[in-house]
Design a protein around this motif. Structure first.
Motif, mmCIF file in Angstrom:
data_model
loop_
_atom_site.group_PDB
_atom_site.id
_atom_site.type_symbol
_atom_site.label_atom_id
_atom_site.label_comp_id
_atom_site.label_asym_id
_atom_site.label_seq_id
_atom_site.Cartn_x
_atom_site.Cartn_y
_atom_site.Cartn_z
ATOM 1 N N ARG A 232 -9.945 12.828 -2.988
ATOM 2 C CA ARG A 232 -8.709 13.109 -2.256
ATOM 3 C C ARG A 232 -8.836 14.397 -1.427
ATOM 4 N N ARG A 233 -9.872 14.426 -0.620
ATOM 5 C CA ARG A 233 -10.099 15.599 0.225
ATOM 6 C C ARG A 233 -9.038 15.691 1.318
ATOM 7 N N ASN A 234 -8.890 16.868 1.846
ATOM 8 C CA ASN A 234 -7.997 17.078 2.971
ATOM 9 C C ASN A 234 -8.755 16.869 4.271
ATOM 10 N N LEU A 235 -8.134 16.170 5.202
ATOM 11 C CA LEU A 235 -8.802 15.851 6.463
ATOM 12 C C LEU A 235 -9.221 17.106 7.220
ATOM 13 N N PHE A 236 -8.474 18.185 7.076
ATOM 14 C CA PHE A 236 -8.711 19.381 7.883
ATOM 15 C C PHE A 236 -9.547 20.445 7.173
ATOM 16 N N THR A 237 -9.514 20.436 5.865
ATOM 17 C CA THR A 237 -10.243 21.473 5.122
ATOM 18 C C THR A 237 -11.292 20.907 4.186
ATOM 19 N N GLY A 238 -11.479 19.573 4.208
ATOM 20 C CA GLY A 238 -12.366 18.935 3.240
ATOM 21 C C GLY A 238 -13.762 18.647 3.753
ATOM 22 N N VAL B 54 -12.640 12.888 14.574
ATOM 23 C CA VAL B 54 -12.370 12.038 13.425
ATOM 24 C C VAL B 54 -11.090 11.250 13.694
ATOM 25 N N LEU B 55 -11.162 9.952 13.465
ATOM 26 C CA LEU B 55 -10.001 9.080 13.625
ATOM 27 C C LEU B 55 -9.305 8.930 12.290
ATOM 28 N N ALA B 56 -8.003 9.170 12.265
ATOM 29 C CA ALA B 56 -7.220 9.047 11.040
ATOM 30 C C ALA B 56 -6.192 7.937 11.196
ATOM 31 N N LEU B 57 -5.938 7.248 10.082
ATOM 32 C CA LEU B 57 -4.947 6.183 10.045
ATOM 33 C C LEU B 57 -3.868 6.596 9.050
ATOM 34 N N SER B 58 -2.630 6.652 9.512
ATOM 35 C CA SER B 58 -1.534 7.120 8.671
ATOM 36 C C SER B 58 -1.211 6.115 7.573
ATOM 37 N N ALA B 59 -1.304 6.555 6.324
ATOM 38 C CA ALA B 59 -1.003 5.680 5.198
ATOM 39 C C ALA B 59 0.451 5.239 5.222
ATOM 40 N N GLU B 60 1.344 6.178 5.541
ATOM 41 C CA GLU B 60 2.766 5.858 5.537
ATOM 42 C C GLU B 60 3.123 4.870 6.647
ATOM 43 N N PRO C 295 -10.715 7.183 7.746
ATOM 44 C CA PRO C 295 -9.909 7.798 6.689
ATOM 45 C C PRO C 295 -8.441 7.358 6.755
ATOM 46 N N LEU C 296 -7.914 6.975 5.601
ATOM 47 C CA LEU C 296 -6.492 6.662 5.463
ATOM 48 C C LEU C 296 -5.829 7.928 4.939
ATOM 49 N N VAL C 297 -4.916 8.478 5.722
ATOM 50 C CA VAL C 297 -4.471 9.857 5.497
ATOM 51 C C VAL C 297 -2.967 9.921 5.291
ATOM 52 N N GLN C 298 -2.558 10.679 4.273
ATOM 53 C CA GLN C 298 -1.144 10.939 4.050
ATOM 54 C C GLN C 298 -0.655 12.004 5.033
ATOM 55 N N ALA C 299 0.656 12.157 5.112
ATOM 56 C CA ALA C 299 1.244 13.106 6.053
ATOM 57 C C ALA C 299 0.778 14.536 5.800
ATOM 58 N N ASP C 300 0.445 14.874 4.550
ATOM 59 C CA ASP C 300 -0.002 16.241 4.256
ATOM 60 C C ASP C 300 -1.499 16.445 4.469
ATOM 61 N N GLY C 301 -2.195 15.402 4.996
ATOM 62 C CA GLY C 301 -3.625 15.518 5.275
ATOM 63 C C GLY C 301 -4.526 14.993 4.182
ATOM 64 N N THR C 302 -3.959 14.571 3.048
ATOM 65 C CA THR C 302 -4.782 14.056 1.954
ATOM 66 C C THR C 302 -5.346 12.690 2.316
ATOM 67 N N VAL C 303 -6.664 12.540 2.172
ATOM 68 C CA VAL C 303 -7.329 11.266 2.446
ATOM 69 C C VAL C 303 -7.359 10.462 1.150
ATOM 70 N N THR C 304 -6.677 9.314 1.163
ATOM 71 C CA THR C 304 -6.563 8.506 -0.053
ATOM 72 C C THR C 304 -7.551 7.358 -0.112
ATOM 73 N N ASP C 305 -8.088 6.965 1.023
ATOM 74 C CA ASP C 305 -9.035 5.858 1.046
ATOM 75 C C ASP C 305 -9.731 5.826 2.407
ATOM 76 N N MET D 138 0.844 -1.188 0.000
ATOM 77 C CA MET D 138 0.000 0.000 0.000
ATOM 78 C C MET D 138 0.880 1.239 0.000
ATOM 79 N N ALA D 139 1.256 1.688 -1.162
ATOM 80 C CA ALA D 139 2.011 2.925 -1.213
ATOM 81 C C ALA D 139 1.171 4.039 -0.623
ATOM 82 N N ALA D 140 1.836 5.005 -0.025
ATOM 83 C CA ALA D 140 1.116 6.056 0.690
ATOM 84 C C ALA D 140 0.276 6.920 -0.245
ATOM 85 N N ASP D 141 0.558 6.896 -1.553
ATOM 86 C CA ASP D 141 -0.150 7.793 -2.458
ATOM 87 C C ASP D 141 -1.212 7.092 -3.292
ATOM 88 N N ARG D 142 -1.601 5.890 -2.894
ATOM 89 C CA ARG D 142 -2.679 5.221 -3.619
ATOM 90 C C ARG D 142 -3.599 4.521 -2.642
#
Length: 432
Positions: free
Chosen positions: A41-47, A53-59, A416-426, A1-5
């Protein structure tokens, strides 16, 4: 699971509609499919997500999956991670892609979820004596020759109940079982002595609906556990397997089929690797089956302290993947604040959430949560004490680390599966 997909998850989950059933998802996403929302690909904080909200780090999830894959390979272990931690078919799929032999379950409901999403190898780390569940199991085994199922037996009475139910169900395939050796007096399940284990094995041999394929247990229940005590118990488990082999108790196995020796929670898998490396040559190959499950998300409390990687840092380090975001909704005094997340949202059975970062409600800047401490949880509030000079005001978001993955996943159906920059990928679907 690459962090960007997105997670390569089972078919159908992406087609589920987003609605009021799922906490924290954006209200304006109502009616979209999960897949369509992920594609935005919404942002967790501005989307448009609501708090808590519980977030799971993709990385971090990807890092942890890869680390246990290489650890198991390095130590010659077969891996069946315990699925009770996440109950997420998407994460199961990724664990299998990262080399898992199968997925471990604890109760029949979990096994039914696994089968609904195509899991072909299930290790049930419990004795199964429920007649209705055994009827279902018999049907699954009969319908799918490629399905492999193994479960514990730890009592003669349990064996009798299993045999009775399977015969009544006209099961055409025997159910594979492993005798569970208890971790000691006062521990949890398992036959307490080697003589008790032999009696259970005798009962299995007399039951035409069961097949003895190995031995197993859980070293995490060793009383007053220490490295020495855990290794002593693991050596008893290995000796039991060798004794059963010498007594030809595994004669029902096919030619070349391995004897299963299984252990391994998330606190002592280094001891399991050490002792399983000492397994003597038996008459058949050995499937050294590890079952650790909490690694996939790790945590910021219980397992941060217990992980074997603290003892063997040269082998790597797991990364905590959960962060619970809640908003300051009240700041009644200079020493006190309240967040809008509580027992319904955060694990609290082992440790309270740990305030880590604060995201300003004014400009979105992020700073360390210095002087901010969660001291208590109500159903829907976190009680926070603030030190003198701590920056915290109504509207700020507080990011918290959690302790105990099993009771973090189970409070959220769609995470939400979230990248370090806040982008929700899945979005990770759970089934508790």
């Amino acid at each position: 699971m690459a962090a960007d997909r997105p997670v390569a998850g089972p078919a159908g989950l992406a087609d589920e509609r987003v609605d009021h059933r799922f906490k924290a998802l954006p209200p304006d996403a109502e009616g979209l499919t999960v897949g369509a929302l992920a594609a935005e690909r919404r942002n967790l904080f501005t989307g448009g997500f609501t708090t808590p909200v519980l977030a799971l780090s993709a990385e971090s999830v990807e890092h942890n999956l890869a680390l246990l894959e290489t650890y198991a390979q390095r130590h010659g272990l077969v891996f069946a991670p315990h699925g009770k931690t996440s109950m997420s078919p998407q994460l199961f799929a990724r664990q299998l892609e990262h080399g898992a032999w199968g997925i471990t379950a604890a109760v029949p409901h979990q096994a039914r979820v696994y089968r609904a999403y195509g899991i072909q190898r299930i290790f049930l780390a419990n004795e199964l004596v429920d007649a209705a569940a055994l009827r279902w199991l018999a049907g699954e085994l009969d319908a799918d020759p490629g399905f492999r199922f193994v479960c514990y037996v730890d009592s003669v009475r349990g064996v009798e109940l299993m045999d009775e139910a399977l015969r009544a169900a006209h099961a055409s395939r025997p159910v594979d079982v492993v005798v569970e050796l208890g971790a000691g007096e006062g521990a949890r399940t398992g036959a307490r002595t080697e003589a008790d284990c032999a009696a259970v094995a005798d009962a299995v041999a007399a039951a035409g609906s069961l097949r003895l394929v190995g031995v197993a247990g859980y070293e995490g229940e060793v009383p007053e556990a220490s490295g020495e005590r855990v290794r002593d118990w693991l050596r008893r488990l290995v000796a039991l397997a060798a004794a059963f082999d010498a007594q030809e108790r595994f004669a029902a196995l096919d030619a070349g089929e391995p004897i299963v020796i299984s252990a391994g929670g998330s606190a002592w898998f280094d001891a399991v690797a050490d002792v399983f490396a000492e397994i003597p040559e038996l008459s058949r190959p050995v499937c050294k089956l590890l079952r650790s499950g909490a690694y996939v998300s790790h945590d910021d409390g219980h397992y941060r302290h217990l992980t074997p990687f603290n003892r063997v840092p040269e082998e790597g380090a797991l990364q905590p993947a959960f962060r619970l975001w809640a908003q300051v909704v009240s700041r009644p005094t200079a020493e006190q604040a309240f967040l809008n997340a509580g027992k319904r949202d955060a694990a609290y059975d082992l440790d309270l959430p740990e305030a880590q970062v604060v995201r300003s409600g004014r400009d979105g800047s992020v700073r360390a949560a210095s002087g901010v401490e969660v001291t208590k949880l109500s159903d829907q509030h976190a009680w926070v004490e603030t030190a003198e000079g701590a920056e915290l005001e109504v509207g700020d978001w507080v990011g918290m680390g959690l302790s105990h993955p099993c009771t973090s996943f189970d409070k959220w159906q769609l995470i939400p599966l979230v990248q370090a920059d806040g982008t929700v990928t899945d979005y990770i679907r759970t089934f508790f």
